[in-house]
Design a protein around this motif. Structure first.
Motif, mmCIF file in Angstrom:
data_model
loop_
_atom_site.group_PDB
_atom_site.id
_atom_site.type_symbol
_atom_site.label_atom_id
_atom_site.label_comp_id
_atom_site.label_asym_id
_atom_site.label_seq_id
_atom_site.Cartn_x
_atom_site.Cartn_y
_atom_site.Cartn_z
ATOM 1 N N GLN A 43 -1.629 -8.733 -25.476
ATOM 2 C CA GLN A 43 -2.930 -8.198 -25.896
ATOM 3 C C GLN A 43 -3.500 -7.271 -24.828
ATOM 4 O O GLN A 43 -4.044 -6.207 -25.146
ATOM 5 C CB GLN A 43 -3.910 -9.349 -26.185
ATOM 6 C CG GLN A 43 -5.278 -8.892 -26.641
ATOM 7 C CD GLN A 43 -5.248 -8.175 -27.979
ATOM 8 O OE1 GLN A 43 -4.405 -8.461 -28.818
ATOM 9 N NE2 GLN A 43 -6.153 -7.242 -28.172
ATOM 10 N N LEU A 44 -3.390 -7.637 -23.551
ATOM 11 C CA LEU A 44 -3.879 -6.776 -22.470
ATOM 12 C C LEU A 44 -3.129 -5.447 -22.447
ATOM 13 O O LEU A 44 -3.740 -4.384 -22.290
ATOM 14 C CB LEU A 44 -3.721 -7.469 -21.118
ATOM 15 C CG LEU A 44 -4.701 -8.589 -20.800
ATOM 16 C CD1 LEU A 44 -4.372 -9.204 -19.451
ATOM 17 C CD2 LEU A 44 -6.116 -8.067 -20.810
ATOM 18 N N ILE A 45 -1.820 -5.501 -22.586
ATOM 19 C CA ILE A 45 -1.016 -4.279 -22.599
ATOM 20 C C ILE A 45 -1.423 -3.389 -23.773
ATOM 21 O O ILE A 45 -1.576 -2.170 -23.631
ATOM 22 C CB ILE A 45 0.489 -4.625 -22.658
ATOM 23 C CG1 ILE A 45 0.915 -5.286 -21.350
ATOM 24 C CG2 ILE A 45 1.318 -3.396 -22.954
ATOM 25 C CD1 ILE A 45 2.286 -5.914 -21.393
ATOM 26 N N LYS A 46 -1.655 -4.007 -24.930
ATOM 27 C CA LYS A 46 -2.060 -3.268 -26.120
ATOM 28 C C LYS A 46 -3.417 -2.597 -25.914
ATOM 29 O O LYS A 46 -3.608 -1.434 -26.283
ATOM 30 C CB LYS A 46 -2.109 -4.226 -27.311
ATOM 31 C CG LYS A 46 -2.407 -3.578 -28.625
ATOM 32 C CD LYS A 46 -2.375 -4.624 -29.723
ATOM 33 C CE LYS A 46 -2.794 -4.074 -31.048
ATOM 34 N NZ LYS A 46 -2.815 -5.095 -32.094
ATOM 35 N N GLU A 47 -4.364 -3.304 -25.313
ATOM 36 C CA GLU A 47 -5.692 -2.739 -25.058
ATOM 37 C C GLU A 47 -5.632 -1.575 -24.082
ATOM 38 O O GLU A 47 -6.301 -0.556 -24.274
ATOM 39 C CB GLU A 47 -6.631 -3.827 -24.545
ATOM 40 C CG GLU A 47 -7.044 -4.825 -25.606
ATOM 41 C CD GLU A 47 -7.892 -5.956 -25.053
ATOM 42 O OE1 GLU A 47 -8.346 -5.876 -23.891
ATOM 43 O OE2 GLU A 47 -8.096 -6.924 -25.787
ATOM 44 N N VAL A 48 -4.836 -1.710 -23.036
ATOM 45 C CA VAL A 48 -4.703 -0.625 -22.056
ATOM 46 C C VAL A 48 -4.052 0.587 -22.708
ATOM 47 O O VAL A 48 -4.485 1.726 -22.497
ATOM 48 C CB VAL A 48 -3.904 -1.095 -20.823
ATOM 49 C CG1 VAL A 48 -3.538 0.068 -19.930
ATOM 50 C CG2 VAL A 48 -4.698 -2.124 -20.041
ATOM 51 N N ALA A 49 -3.032 0.373 -23.506
ATOM 52 C CA ALA A 49 -2.354 1.476 -24.185
ATOM 53 C C ALA A 49 -3.293 2.183 -25.158
ATOM 54 O O ALA A 49 -3.318 3.419 -25.227
ATOM 55 C CB ALA A 49 -1.118 0.964 -24.904
ATOM 56 N N THR A 50 -4.084 1.419 -25.887
ATOM 57 C CA THR A 50 -5.038 2.001 -26.824
ATOM 58 C C THR A 50 -6.084 2.820 -26.088
ATOM 59 O O THR A 50 -6.447 3.925 -26.513
ATOM 60 C CB THR A 50 -5.726 0.893 -27.656
ATOM 61 O OG1 THR A 50 -4.726 0.140 -28.324
ATOM 62 C CG2 THR A 50 -6.697 1.474 -28.665
ATOM 63 N N ARG A 51 -6.565 2.301 -24.977
ATOM 64 C CA ARG A 51 -7.559 3.014 -24.161
ATOM 65 C C ARG A 51 -6.993 4.330 -23.654
ATOM 66 O O ARG A 51 -7.637 5.371 -23.742
ATOM 67 C CB ARG A 51 -7.998 2.143 -22.994
ATOM 68 C CG ARG A 51 -9.023 2.806 -22.116
ATOM 69 C CD ARG A 51 -9.463 1.854 -20.996
ATOM 70 N NE ARG A 51 -10.477 2.450 -20.207
ATOM 71 C CZ ARG A 51 -10.238 3.219 -19.148
ATOM 72 N NH1 ARG A 51 -9.004 3.463 -18.767
ATOM 73 N NH2 ARG A 51 -11.229 3.741 -18.448
ATOM 74 N N GLN A 52 -5.774 4.293 -23.119
ATOM 75 C CA GLN A 52 -5.151 5.509 -22.608
ATOM 76 C C GLN A 52 -4.937 6.528 -23.721
ATOM 77 O O GLN A 52 -5.111 7.725 -23.521
ATOM 78 C CB GLN A 52 -3.820 5.178 -21.921
ATOM 79 C CG GLN A 52 -3.974 4.381 -20.644
ATOM 80 C CD GLN A 52 -4.807 5.107 -19.605
ATOM 81 O OE1 GLN A 52 -4.726 6.317 -19.453
ATOM 82 N NE2 GLN A 52 -5.627 4.363 -18.893
ATOM 83 N N GLN A 53 -4.573 6.041 -24.895
ATOM 84 C CA GLN A 53 -4.352 6.934 -26.031
ATOM 85 C C GLN A 53 -5.651 7.613 -26.441
ATOM 86 O O GLN A 53 -5.660 8.800 -26.759
ATOM 87 C CB GLN A 53 -3.771 6.147 -27.198
ATOM 88 C CG GLN A 53 -3.421 6.996 -28.393
ATOM 89 C CD GLN A 53 -2.837 6.165 -29.526
ATOM 90 O OE1 GLN A 53 -2.869 4.946 -29.493
ATOM 91 N NE2 GLN A 53 -2.309 6.837 -30.524
#
Length: 73
Positions: free
Chosen positions: A11-21
């Protein structure tokens, strides 16, 4: 320190990836929304203490929205 569960780490990895996107995606509105979500403490436009909306104002001492007509005789 207790190890984080696999689901939590994913979930943390997904949130960081979404933020960067959102920030680097080229969409100005998505970048602006992400900026609001991040709640940057160095914001140049602090919220006004006395906001008005539809005949009401926000009173922090009262703990919420108060009618402008309240207290009038």
């Amino acid at each position: 320190m207790k190890r984080a569960s696999t689901t939590y780490r994913l979930q943390l990895i997904k949130e960081v990836a979404t933020r960067q996107q959102r920030l680097k995606g080229g969409d100005p509105m998505a970048a602006y929304v992400q900026h609001l979500i991040d709640d940057d403490p160095h914001c140049d436009n602090p919220m006004e203490a006395n906001q008005r909306f539809s005949g009401c104002h926000f009173d922090d001492s009262a703990g919420g929205w108060v009618s402008d007509k309240w207290g009038m005789k």
